[in-house]
Design a protein around this motif. Sequence first.
Motif, PDB file in Angstrom:
ATOM      1  N   MET A  58      33.142   0.610  40.722  1.00 36.50           N
ATOM      2  CA  MET A  58      33.093   1.358  39.467  1.00 36.50           C
ATOM      3  C   MET A  58      32.382   0.561  38.377  1.00 36.50           C
ATOM      4  O   MET A  58      31.598   1.121  37.591  1.00 36.50           O
ATOM      5  N   SER A  59      32.623  -0.739  38.306  1.00 39.47           N
ATOM      6  CA  SER A  59      31.949  -1.530  37.271  1.00 39.47           C
ATOM      7  C   SER A  59      30.454  -1.610  37.543  1.00 39.47           C
ATOM      8  O   SER A  59      29.639  -1.603  36.605  1.00 39.47           O
ATOM      9  N   THR A  60      30.061  -1.638  38.812  1.00 39.28           N
ATOM     10  CA  THR A  60      28.642  -1.633  39.160  1.00 39.28           C
ATOM     11  C   THR A  60      28.002  -0.298  38.797  1.00 39.28           C
ATOM     12  O   THR A  60      26.892  -0.251  38.243  1.00 39.28           O
ATOM     13  N   ALA A  61      28.696   0.793  39.092  1.00 42.67           N
ATOM     14  CA  ALA A  61      28.185   2.120  38.744  1.00 42.67           C
ATOM     15  C   ALA A  61      28.081   2.293  37.236  1.00 42.67           C
ATOM     16  O   ALA A  61      27.109   2.866  36.720  1.00 42.67           O
ATOM     17  N   ARG A  62      29.065   1.788  36.507  1.00 38.80           N
ATOM     18  CA  ARG A  62      29.037   1.868  35.035  1.00 38.80           C
ATOM     19  C   ARG A  62      27.829   1.131  34.479  1.00 38.80           C
ATOM     20  O   ARG A  62      27.105   1.658  33.621  1.00 38.80           O
ATOM     21  N   GLY A 232      17.435  -5.757  37.506  1.00 44.15           N
ATOM     22  CA  GLY A 232      16.530  -5.141  38.452  1.00 44.15           C
ATOM     23  C   GLY A 232      17.175  -4.776  39.772  1.00 44.15           C
ATOM     24  O   GLY A 232      16.479  -4.647  40.781  1.00 44.15           O
ATOM     25  N   ALA A 233      18.496  -4.667  39.822  1.00 42.89           N
ATOM     26  CA  ALA A 233      19.177  -4.358  41.074  1.00 42.89           C
ATOM     27  C   ALA A 233      18.721  -3.008  41.593  1.00 42.89           C
ATOM     28  O   ALA A 233      18.552  -2.057  40.841  1.00 42.89           O
ATOM     29  N   ASN A 234      18.520  -2.951  42.918  1.00 41.52           N
ATOM     30  CA  ASN A 234      18.054  -1.732  43.544  1.00 41.52           C
ATOM     31  C   ASN A 234      19.141  -1.135  44.404  1.00 41.52           C
ATOM     32  O   ASN A 234      20.088  -1.802  44.820  1.00 41.52           O
ATOM     33  N   GLY A 235      18.996   0.179  44.700  1.00 43.99           N
ATOM     34  CA  GLY A 235      19.938   0.836  45.586  1.00 43.99           C
ATOM     35  C   GLY A 235      21.076   1.479  44.831  1.00 43.99           C
ATOM     36  O   GLY A 235      21.238   1.323  43.613  1.00 43.99           O
ATOM     37  N   THR A 236      21.889   2.218  45.554  1.00 45.91           N
ATOM     38  CA  THR A 236      23.059   2.844  44.970  1.00 45.91           C
ATOM     39  C   THR A 236      24.080   1.779  44.604  1.00 45.91           C
ATOM     40  O   THR A 236      24.003   0.638  45.094  1.00 45.91           O
ATOM     41  N   PRO A 237      25.061   2.116  43.754  1.00 46.61           N
ATOM     42  CA  PRO A 237      26.107   1.133  43.472  1.00 46.61           C
ATOM     43  C   PRO A 237      26.778   0.601  44.734  1.00 46.61           C
ATOM     44  O   PRO A 237      27.066  -0.599  44.836  1.00 46.61           O
ATOM     45  N   ALA A 238      27.031   1.482  45.718  1.00 48.33           N
ATOM     46  CA  ALA A 238      27.659   1.027  46.957  1.00 48.33           C
ATOM     47  C   ALA A 238      26.770   0.033  47.690  1.00 48.33           C
ATOM     48  O   ALA A 238      27.261  -0.966  48.250  1.00 48.33           O
ATOM     49  N   GLN A 239      25.471   0.268  47.701  1.00 51.00           N
ATOM     50  CA  GLN A 239      24.553  -0.668  48.352  1.00 51.00           C
ATOM     51  C   GLN A 239      24.498  -1.990  47.606  1.00 51.00           C
ATOM     52  O   GLN A 239      24.406  -3.059  48.223  1.00 51.00           O
ATOM     53  N   GLN A 240      24.555  -1.940  46.286  1.00 51.42           N
ATOM     54  CA  GLN A 240      24.561  -3.175  45.505  1.00 51.42           C
ATOM     55  C   GLN A 240      25.825  -3.992  45.784  1.00 51.42           C
ATOM     56  O   GLN A 240      25.764  -5.213  45.926  1.00 51.42           O
ATOM     57  N   VAL A 241      26.968  -3.321  45.864  1.00 50.77           N
ATOM     58  CA  VAL A 241      28.218  -4.046  46.143  1.00 50.77           C
ATOM     59  C   VAL A 241      28.179  -4.640  47.542  1.00 50.77           C
ATOM     60  O   VAL A 241      28.611  -5.779  47.762  1.00 50.77           O
ATOM     61  N   ALA A 242      27.661  -3.873  48.507  1.00 45.49           N
ATOM     62  CA  ALA A 242      27.606  -4.369  49.882  1.00 45.49           C
ATOM     63  C   ALA A 242      26.725  -5.611  50.001  1.00 45.49           C
ATOM     64  O   ALA A 242      26.921  -6.429  50.910  1.00 45.49           O
ATOM     65  N   ALA A 243      25.759  -5.769  49.085  1.00 47.80           N
ATOM     66  CA  ALA A 243      24.850  -6.909  49.142  1.00 47.80           C
ATOM     67  C   ALA A 243      25.424  -8.160  48.484  1.00 47.80           C
ATOM     68  O   ALA A 243      24.841  -9.241  48.606  1.00 47.80           O
ATOM     69  N   LEU A 244      26.558  -8.055  47.801  1.00 48.50           N
ATOM     70  CA  LEU A 244      27.144  -9.209  47.110  1.00 48.50           C
ATOM     71  C   LEU A 244      27.754 -10.186  48.107  1.00 48.50           C
ATOM     72  O   LEU A 244      28.409  -9.786  49.065  1.00 48.50           O
ATOM     73  N   ASP A 245      27.557 -11.484  47.850  1.00 47.77           N
ATOM     74  CA  ASP A 245      28.293 -12.478  48.620  1.00 47.77           C
ATOM     75  C   ASP A 245      29.675 -12.653  48.002  1.00 47.77           C
ATOM     76  O   ASP A 245      30.033 -11.966  47.030  1.00 47.77           O
ATOM     77  N   ALA A 246      30.470 -13.544  48.558  1.00 45.11           N
ATOM     78  CA  ALA A 246      31.846 -13.701  48.090  1.00 45.11           C
ATOM     79  C   ALA A 246      31.891 -14.092  46.620  1.00 45.11           C
ATOM     80  O   ALA A 246      32.696 -13.558  45.843  1.00 45.11           O
ATOM     81  N   SER A 247      31.020 -15.007  46.206  1.00 47.30           N
ATOM     82  CA  SER A 247      31.019 -15.433  44.807  1.00 47.30           C
ATOM     83  C   SER A 247      30.652 -14.280  43.892  1.00 47.30           C
ATOM     84  O   SER A 247      31.273 -14.082  42.832  1.00 47.30           O
TER      85      SER A 247
END
Length: 469
Positions: A58-62, A232-247
């Motif tokens: 949700m914070s990524t989508a916001r 400049g993040a690309n993709g849907t919010p879900a794709q952006q979250v999936a690309a995050l590492d643990a940090s």
Amino acid sequence: MIKNRQALFSFYRPCVSFAGLAVLAGCASTPYVAQQSTGWIKDEVADSYVFGYPLVLMSTARDAAVGTDPGQAPFNTLHHAQALPPIGATNPPQPSVDTLDSTGWLDVGDEPVILSLPDSHGRYVDARVLDMWTNVVWSTGPQFATGAKGLRAQTIAFVGPGWQGDLPKGVKRVDVPTRNAWVSVRIQSNAARDLTAVRKLQRAIRLAPLSIYEGDAAPAVPPRSNANATAGANGTPAQQVAALDASGFFGRLADALPDSPPTPADPHALKFLSDLGVTPGNPVKLPKEPQALAAGLADGRERVGTPPTNVLSANGWNWFGDGVGNYGPDYALRAYAASTQPGIGTKDDEVRAVVTQDSDGNALNGANRYVIHFAANQLPPVRGFWSITAYTTDGALIESTPARLAVGDRYGARRNRDGSLDVVVSSTRSKTGNWLPAPRADMQLVLRLYAPKPQATDGSWQPPAVVRQ
């Protein structure tokens, strides 16, 4: 109601408890301490990923939606879709062709935000507000459950934590447990010829902070919250979250927690996060065990994408039951719902059933011909209306000739003499039944029930199989 039979947290792991690392010290004499010294990290990372996924999403989508760039809107402002979604659109995935959507993000930290909805004069309108954990704090679904055919004029005040004051007369108060919230108003559209009427209703919707609503202040653009956002993040919010590492993932979670405390309050989940060096509002200090962190993150991602046991399933279709939208401590269902159907409402708002396989278990492909047969007494149970749409496997709409992107009761679907109804799905036009154009490739079908009746979510009704001819 179907009960959840999955537990998110494993409370009986050897040498691991809510006492965290202190308990590990007491296990130092055990023969398997080397394995357990990092095993707890993997387990708690996975548990915490499932717990925190909706808030990070949700914070990524916001952050992607709030602003002044094209397609964005400031806080407490609605962005109105002016046309049906374009062919090939995947953000959001599986876009609806049944409604025009007005969406926005609320900031209720300083004062209430007022939403005024006009009388829809019998037209179906679905409105809902979700907190940052994806719980539905208010929706119009219960109004249709009373038999209403359209939406009556109404004004609602969304009030943040701790606010005290008076609201204008006739305004309904709804408390929001998080500083930000997502609002969606979806208005039924009857194809392109109907867009003028829909836009007129959109213009009659008003969203404003209390001070502006009462005329005491001029509109202002609140600053965008973009902490931990990727430029400049690309993709849907879900794709952006999936690309995050643990940090990256836990950094976003720690940043979001001060304004979005867990609902319901969960000291156990926060203790797991603390064990990992994740505390609200502070930089994360994860254990220096990259392999355990990576393994836990992979496990958490897999669990988020795995249907929990209380997701309804029949004839290859999957859909949510009574628990959707108000999750309580059912973190597995909450994370799965956020991942697969972001913004989903409650059992009174909408049912969205998805199928990717035919009755023989083979992947659906539009090069084949399929029939979905609804018996006369098994038509989708709705108070509003229903539709079926075909998408590519990544959730994109396809071109079709004629431009019929859905089949349903408001699209003039024809019944058979016995009252039953057949939907024919194929990339090749069918002269019989109700033809739904499909991509000449692997695909998925989405059956939407707007203002569903109780049997759609209590397990007593199920969609029919998709049978290859």
